[in-house]
Design an enzyme around this catalytic site. Structure first.
Site, short mmCIF file in Angstrom:
data_model
loop_
_atom_site.label_atom_id
_atom_site.label_comp_id
_atom_site.label_asym_id
_atom_site.label_seq_id
_atom_site.Cartn_x
_atom_site.Cartn_y
_atom_site.Cartn_z
N HIS A 22 0.83 -1.20 0.00
CA HIS A 22 0.00 0.00 0.00
C HIS A 22 0.87 1.25 0.00
O HIS A 22 1.60 1.52 0.96
CB HIS A 22 -0.87 -0.05 1.26
CG HIS A 22 -1.85 1.06 1.39
ND1 HIS A 22 -1.76 2.02 2.36
CD2 HIS A 22 -2.95 1.37 0.66
CE1 HIS A 22 -2.77 2.86 2.26
NE2 HIS A 22 -3.51 2.49 1.22
N GLU B 150 -4.47 3.02 -8.54
CA GLU B 150 -5.77 3.61 -8.19
C GLU B 150 -5.89 4.98 -8.85
O GLU B 150 -5.02 5.84 -8.68
CB GLU B 150 -5.93 3.78 -6.67
CG GLU B 150 -7.28 4.44 -6.33
CD GLU B 150 -7.48 4.73 -4.85
OE1 GLU B 150 -6.71 4.24 -4.01
OE2 GLU B 150 -8.43 5.49 -4.55
N HIS C 228 -0.96 10.10 -2.99
CA HIS C 228 -2.22 9.62 -2.42
C HIS C 228 -3.35 10.60 -2.61
O HIS C 228 -4.52 10.22 -2.72
CB HIS C 228 -2.05 9.33 -0.93
CG HIS C 228 -3.31 8.86 -0.29
ND1 HIS C 228 -4.10 9.67 0.49
CD2 HIS C 228 -3.95 7.67 -0.37
CE1 HIS C 228 -5.16 8.98 0.88
NE2 HIS C 228 -5.10 7.77 0.38
N GLU D 193 1.31 -0.68 -5.09
CA GLU D 193 0.12 0.15 -5.30
C GLU D 193 0.47 1.62 -5.50
O GLU D 193 0.80 2.31 -4.53
CB GLU D 193 -0.84 0.06 -4.11
CG GLU D 193 -2.17 0.73 -4.39
CD GLU D 193 -2.69 1.65 -3.30
OE1 GLU D 193 -1.94 2.00 -2.38
OE2 GLU D 193 -3.87 2.03 -3.38
O1 G3P Z 1 -6.71 1.66 -2.45
C1 G3P Z 1 -6.87 0.95 -1.29
C2 G3P Z 1 -6.73 1.93 -0.23
O2 G3P Z 1 -5.51 2.58 -0.48
C3 G3P Z 1 -7.82 2.91 -0.27
O3 G3P Z 1 -7.56 3.88 0.60
O4 G3P Z 1 -7.21 6.23 0.89
O5 G3P Z 1 -5.30 4.70 1.25
O6 G3P Z 1 -6.11 5.16 -1.07
P1 G3P Z 1 -6.50 5.04 0.39
CA CA Z 2 -5.10 3.58 -2.69
#
Ligand code: G3P
Ligand code: CA
Length: 309
Positions: free
Chosen positions: A29, A154, A71, A56
């Site tokens: 993450h 994402e 992010h 990610e």
């Molecule tokens: O994408 C999974 C998770 O990362 C979603 O939350 O806010 O950390 O992008 P965020």
């Molecule tokens: Ca994310």
């Protein structure tokens, strides 16, 4: 062996199991964000060294249309932009954030490249603040391709960015294709909190799509039944799977019955979910539910609990 299993999944597009071998995937993450400033090449490299199956990148745009990893569209918490007098006039207020900030879409890539990344989370090591660059998506893809790991991009705020003239669809799919990610190639999932964005992508790609679901149970933008029409998997906030009393909510079983794989977020050694004695107990509980993968800031811990491939 690990790569073979990952590639096999992409070839067969398994609808439920996230991996053809049935072993849950570990998704780094924001890179190894528990250890290094998030969304930097150094953080992704460390995640790969620690055994991540996927890295990610959260993606936003620069003013000149370059996809970069952040992010959020805003920059203050994750960079040194506030210390740069040459950018002081760019500070502004935009919908979605009450406090003034600096936004990636107001900087060219060359300008953004002059900034340096910072650790976002309080209590984490800050010794590497000021050292690392903001990477463009292609640099991350090159790293993942060369290391033979998957990518899990994402698209952040796709509707707001489209309204500003930055549509994710073509640049995202084209970049993935150029570096060999997609069905028949290297492993990739595309994730978003925006169901309309994913619905649009469904008509354009066979890459597995993941609908992210936020914190508040009952306030989801789409139901599991609805998302099954356009997504291959769901990325739920972890508390939707196990309630504060430690009870299985049945979410994983419901999703699996609909043919959706389940990749909950986010597991953190230094921020353990309510009701768990420690991170290992938390990870074991979620793995016991049958999740198909999980997002973590601490890849090494997740790999140790899950077991090395
Ligand atoms: O994408 C999974 C998770 O990362 C979603 O939350 O806010 O950390 O992008 P965020
Ligand atoms: Ca994310």
């Amino acid at each position: 062996m690990r790569l073979l299993a990952v590639l096999l999944f992409c070839w067969v597009m398994a609808p439920v199991a996230a991996m053809a071998d049935g072993i849950p995937i570990v998704i780094a993450h924001r890179g190894a964000s528990g250890y290094l400033p998030e969304h930097t090449i150094e953080a992704y490299e460390k995640a790969i060294d620690l055994g991540a199956d996927f890295i990610e990148p959260d993606l936003v745009f620069t003013s000149d249309g370059v996809l970069v990893a952040r992010h959020d569209r805003w920059l203050d918490d994750s960079t040194d932009v506030a210390d740069r007098p040459e950018f002081a006039a760019r500070k502004t207020v935009k919908p979605g954030k009450a406090e003034p900030d600096w936004y990636a879409e107001d900087f060219t890539f060359a300008e953004l490249r002059t900034l340096r990344a910072r650790q976002v989370f309080p209590g984490r090591r800050k010794a590497d603040d000021g050292k690392f660059l903001i990477p463009r998506f292609e640099e991350i893809l090159e790293l993942a391709r060369d290391a033979q790991v998957g990518v899990y991009p994402e698209a952040k705020d796709p509707a707001a960015l489209a309204a500003l003239g930055h549509d994710f669809t073509a640049p995202l799919l084209n970049a993935l294709g150029r570096y060999g990610f997609g069905p028949g190639g290297l492993p990739v999932f595309i994730q978003s909190f925006d169901p309309d964005f994913l619905r649009g992508l469904r008509n354009r790609t066979r890459i597995p799509l993941v609908m992210l679901v936020g914190v508040v149970a009952g306030a989801e933008s789409v139901t599991l039944e609805q998302m099954a029409a356009f997504a291959d998997g769901v990325g739920p906030y972890k508390a939707l799977l196990i309630d504060p009393q430690g009870q299985d909510t049945g979410y994983v079983k419901r999703a699996h019955r609909l043919g959706l794989f389940v990749h909950p977020y986010t597991f953190r050694d230094d921020w353990v979910g309510e009701g768990f004695a420690d991170i290992r107990a938390e990870l074991q509980a979620f793995l016991a539910l049958g999740v198909d993968g999980l997002f973590t800031d601490f890849v090494d811990t997740a790999v140790a609990v899950r077991g090395v491939r």
